[in-house]
Design a protein around this motif. Structure first.
Motif, PDB file in Angstrom:
ATOM      1  N   THR A  56       4.071  39.269  22.974  1.00 21.07           N
ATOM      2  CA  THR A  56       4.007  38.664  21.642  1.00 21.07           C
ATOM      3  C   THR A  56       5.404  38.567  21.030  1.00 21.07           C
ATOM      4  OG1 THR A  56       1.751  39.446  21.247  1.00 21.07           O
ATOM      5  CG2 THR A  56       3.085  38.957  19.296  1.00 21.07           C
ATOM      6  N   PHE A  57       6.144  39.664  21.114  1.00 22.56           N
ATOM      7  CA  PHE A  57       7.478  39.669  20.512  1.00 22.56           C
ATOM      8  C   PHE A  57       8.478  38.860  21.337  1.00 22.56           C
ATOM      9  CE2 PHE A  57       5.359  42.863  18.132  1.00 22.56           C
ATOM     10  CZ  PHE A  57       5.848  42.649  16.858  1.00 22.56           C
ATOM     11  N   LEU A  58       8.291  38.811  22.636  1.00 22.06           N
ATOM     12  CA  LEU A  58       9.133  37.971  23.481  1.00 22.06           C
ATOM     13  C   LEU A  58       8.910  36.500  23.135  1.00 22.06           C
ATOM     14  CD1 LEU A  58      11.120  37.790  25.861  1.00 22.06           C
ATOM     15  CD2 LEU A  58       9.134  37.712  27.377  1.00 22.06           C
ATOM     16  N   THR A  59       7.651  36.123  22.987  1.00 24.33           N
ATOM     17  CA  THR A  59       7.310  34.750  22.606  1.00 24.33           C
ATOM     18  C   THR A  59       7.853  34.435  21.215  1.00 24.33           C
ATOM     19  OG1 THR A  59       5.316  34.824  23.965  1.00 24.33           O
ATOM     20  CG2 THR A  59       5.389  33.149  22.242  1.00 24.33           C
ATOM     21  N   ALA A  60       7.649  35.335  20.279  1.00 25.87           N
ATOM     22  CA  ALA A  60       8.144  35.118  18.921  1.00 25.87           C
ATOM     23  C   ALA A  60       9.662  35.000  18.905  1.00 25.87           C
ATOM     24  CB  ALA A  60       7.683  36.257  18.008  1.00 25.87           C
ATOM     25  N   PHE A  61      10.327  35.853  19.682  1.00 24.75           N
ATOM     26  CA  PHE A  61      11.790  35.794  19.739  1.00 24.75           C
ATOM     27  C   PHE A  61      12.248  34.446  20.287  1.00 24.75           C
ATOM     28  CE2 PHE A  61      15.907  36.490  21.791  1.00 24.75           C
ATOM     29  CZ  PHE A  61      16.639  37.001  20.724  1.00 24.75           C
ATOM     30  N   SER A  62      11.594  33.981  21.332  1.00 28.69           N
ATOM     31  CA  SER A  62      12.008  32.705  21.924  1.00 28.69           C
ATOM     32  C   SER A  62      11.701  31.527  21.004  1.00 28.69           C
ATOM     33  CB  SER A  62      11.366  32.504  23.290  1.00 28.69           C
ATOM     34  OG  SER A  62       9.986  32.306  23.184  1.00 28.69           O
ATOM     35  N   ARG A  63      10.728  31.686  20.121  1.00 29.00           N
ATOM     36  CA  ARG A  63      10.353  30.606  19.188  1.00 29.00           C
ATOM     37  C   ARG A  63      10.898  30.836  17.778  1.00 29.00           C
ATOM     38  NH1 ARG A  63       3.960  30.180  20.674  1.00 29.00           N
ATOM     39  NH2 ARG A  63       4.218  29.566  22.850  1.00 29.00           N
ATOM     40  N   ARG A  64      11.745  31.827  17.615  1.00 28.96           N
ATOM     41  CA  ARG A  64      12.213  32.190  16.278  1.00 28.96           C
ATOM     42  C   ARG A  64      12.876  31.032  15.555  1.00 28.96           C
ATOM     43  NH1 ARG A  64      15.926  33.791  19.774  1.00 28.96           N
ATOM     44  NH2 ARG A  64      18.139  33.641  19.232  1.00 28.96           N
ATOM     45  N   GLY A  65      13.531  30.145  16.262  1.00 29.42           N
ATOM     46  CA  GLY A  65      14.199  29.006  15.635  1.00 29.42           C
ATOM     47  C   GLY A  65      13.235  27.992  15.067  1.00 29.42           C
ATOM     48  N   SER A  66      11.999  27.989  15.568  1.00 27.25           N
ATOM     49  CA  SER A  66      11.020  27.013  15.080  1.00 27.25           C
ATOM     50  C   SER A  66      10.099  27.594  14.004  1.00 27.25           C
ATOM     51  CB  SER A  66      10.182  26.491  16.252  1.00 27.25           C
ATOM     52  OG  SER A  66       9.425  27.535  16.811  1.00 27.25           O
ATOM     53  N   PHE A  67      10.263  28.882  13.680  1.00 25.36           N
ATOM     54  CA  PHE A  67       9.400  29.487  12.655  1.00 25.36           C
ATOM     55  C   PHE A  67       9.707  28.862  11.301  1.00 25.36           C
ATOM     56  CE2 PHE A  67       8.632  32.623   9.286  1.00 25.36           C
ATOM     57  CZ  PHE A  67       7.263  32.776   9.445  1.00 25.36           C
ATOM     58  N   ASP A  68       8.667  28.398  10.616  1.00 25.39           N
ATOM     59  CA  ASP A  68       8.801  27.782   9.303  1.00 25.39           C
ATOM     60  C   ASP A  68       8.298  28.767   8.254  1.00 25.39           C
ATOM     61  OD1 ASP A  68       8.845  26.209   7.032  1.00 25.39           O
ATOM     62  OD2 ASP A  68       7.281  24.831   7.725  1.00 25.39           O
ATOM     63  N   SER A  69       9.236  29.416   7.561  1.00 27.74           N
ATOM     64  CA  SER A  69       8.843  30.416   6.563  1.00 27.74           C
ATOM     65  C   SER A  69       8.079  29.789   5.402  1.00 27.74           C
ATOM     66  CB  SER A  69      10.065  31.181   6.062  1.00 27.74           C
ATOM     67  OG  SER A  69      10.997  30.302   5.473  1.00 27.74           O
ATOM     68  N   GLY A  70       8.154  28.480   5.251  1.00 28.13           N
ATOM     69  CA  GLY A  70       7.377  27.801   4.212  1.00 28.13           C
ATOM     70  C   GLY A  70       5.888  27.780   4.519  1.00 28.13           C
ATOM     71  N   ARG A  71       5.534  27.930   5.803  1.00 29.36           N
ATOM     72  CA  ARG A  71       4.130  27.938   6.209  1.00 29.36           C
ATOM     73  C   ARG A  71       3.463  29.277   5.983  1.00 29.36           C
ATOM     74  NH1 ARG A  71       2.970  27.024  11.743  1.00 29.36           N
ATOM     75  NH2 ARG A  71       0.842  27.177  11.064  1.00 29.36           N
ATOM     76  N   GLY A  72       4.254  30.332   5.895  1.00 34.06           N
ATOM     77  CA  GLY A  72       3.653  31.646   5.709  1.00 34.06           C
ATOM     78  C   GLY A  72       4.607  32.746   6.117  1.00 34.06           C
ATOM     79  N   SER A  73       4.038  33.947   6.239  1.00 37.24           N
ATOM     80  CA  SER A  73       4.873  35.109   6.548  1.00 37.24           C
ATOM     81  C   SER A  73       4.836  35.419   8.040  1.00 37.24           C
ATOM     82  CB  SER A  73       4.402  36.321   5.739  1.00 37.24           C
ATOM     83  OG  SER A  73       3.126  36.719   6.163  1.00 37.24           O
ATOM     84  N   LEU A  74       5.677  36.351   8.438  1.00 34.00           N
ATOM     85  CA  LEU A  74       5.794  36.714   9.846  1.00 34.00           C
ATOM     86  C   LEU A  74       4.537  37.389  10.393  1.00 34.00           C
ATOM     87  CD1 LEU A  74       9.438  38.075   9.881  1.00 34.00           C
ATOM     88  CD2 LEU A  74       8.615  35.964  10.921  1.00 34.00           C
ATOM     89  N   ARG A  75       3.903  38.220   9.585  1.00 36.47           N
ATOM     90  CA  ARG A  75       2.754  38.998  10.062  1.00 36.47           C
ATOM     91  C   ARG A  75       1.641  38.113  10.613  1.00 36.47           C
ATOM     92  NH1 ARG A  75      -0.387  43.853   9.355  1.00 36.47           N
ATOM     93  NH2 ARG A  75      -2.407  43.379   8.472  1.00 36.47           N
ATOM     94  N   PRO A  76       1.129  37.127   9.873  1.00 37.34           N
ATOM     95  CA  PRO A  76       0.079  36.268  10.444  1.00 37.34           C
ATOM     96  C   PRO A  76       0.583  35.451  11.644  1.00 37.34           C
ATOM     97  CG  PRO A  76       0.119  36.045   8.066  1.00 37.34           C
ATOM     98  CD  PRO A  76       1.319  36.843   8.457  1.00 37.34           C
ATOM     99  N   TRP A  77       1.840  35.046  11.622  1.00 40.24           N
ATOM    100  CA  TRP A  77       2.426  34.304  12.740  1.00 40.24           C
ATOM    101  C   TRP A  77       2.376  35.158  14.006  1.00 40.24           C
ATOM    102  CZ3 TRP A  77       7.837  34.669  14.661  1.00 40.24           C
ATOM    103  CH2 TRP A  77       8.178  33.648  15.537  1.00 40.24           C
ATOM    104  N   LEU A  78       2.772  36.421  13.884  1.00 39.67           N
ATOM    105  CA  LEU A  78       2.750  37.324  15.031  1.00 39.67           C
ATOM    106  C   LEU A  78       1.318  37.596  15.501  1.00 39.67           C
ATOM    107  CD1 LEU A  78       5.507  39.819  13.849  1.00 39.67           C
ATOM    108  CD2 LEU A  78       5.692  38.193  15.751  1.00 39.67           C
TER     109      LEU A  78
END
Length: 190
Positions: A56-78
């Motif tokens: 999960t964290f490896l995937t999140a790390f690799s996609r960190r550049g595409s995370f849109d904080s306007g869509r929500g917070s990190l917790r639900p994304w993870l």
């Protein structure tokens, strides 16, 4: 970044910064790994939980550049990433629940009276609960376990799964009805 500073930084600030400074992602990991691990461990065995939480964290790390904080917070994304990874193991998960449903309760452990009573009740319910969870659709099971194990609210579950809060409510309602029908109420109440 020190631990004190890491605790003061909000998820939104982390999300804004970790695209430029990958070292900030360690704070995300430290902050959320336990919750992700516990959620996955509640759905799969401990070894799979270790692997999927790490993935999960490896995937999140690799996609960190595409995370849109306007869509929500990190917790639900993870939790959304973790749920999708668990879905890849869906057949294994269903086999796991079917196997648990065939097991009888283990003998109660020695200890304090309340611990024994709780343990006996949980052991007695394990086969029925596993069988009941296996009868749910993937979507219903995801919602139930995100609420029960991940302790997410309706909005967080909706965000994690990419569905509306109303859909969360209807899936949870259907799941509860199915679980109620499958679980022997006499076994619950003793």
């Amino acid at each position: 970044m020190t631990a004190d500073v890491g605790e003061q930084v909000t998820d939104a600030e982390l999300a804004a910064g970790f695209a430029r400074d990958p070292e900030l992602f360690t704070v995300v990991h430290d902050r959320h790994f336990r919750d992700i691990y516990l959620y996955v461990a509640g759905r799969l065995d401990a070894q799979a939980a270790e692997d999927i939480a790490a993935e999960t964290f490896l995937t999140a790390f690799s996609r960190r550049g595409s995370f849109d904080s306007g869509r929500g917070s990190l917790r639900p994304w993870l939790f959304g990433i973790a749920t999708n990874l668990v879905a890849r193991h869906r057949r294994k998960e269903a086999r796991h629940y079917r196997a648990l449903s065939r097991l009888g309760p283990e003998p109660a452990a020695e200890g304090h009276e309340s611990r024994v009573v709780t343990s006996v009740a949980a052991q007695r319910m394990q086969p029925q609960l596993a069988k009941a969870l296996a009868t749910l659709s993937r979507g219903e099971r995801d919602v139930v376990l995100l609420v029960a194990l991940g302790q997410l609210g309706y909005d967080e579950v909706a965000e994690a799964l990419g569905i509306s809060p109303g859909t969360v409510g209807s899936r949870l309602s259907r799941a509860r009805a199915k679980l109620h029908d499958v679980i022997d109420q006499e076994a619950v109440n003793g």
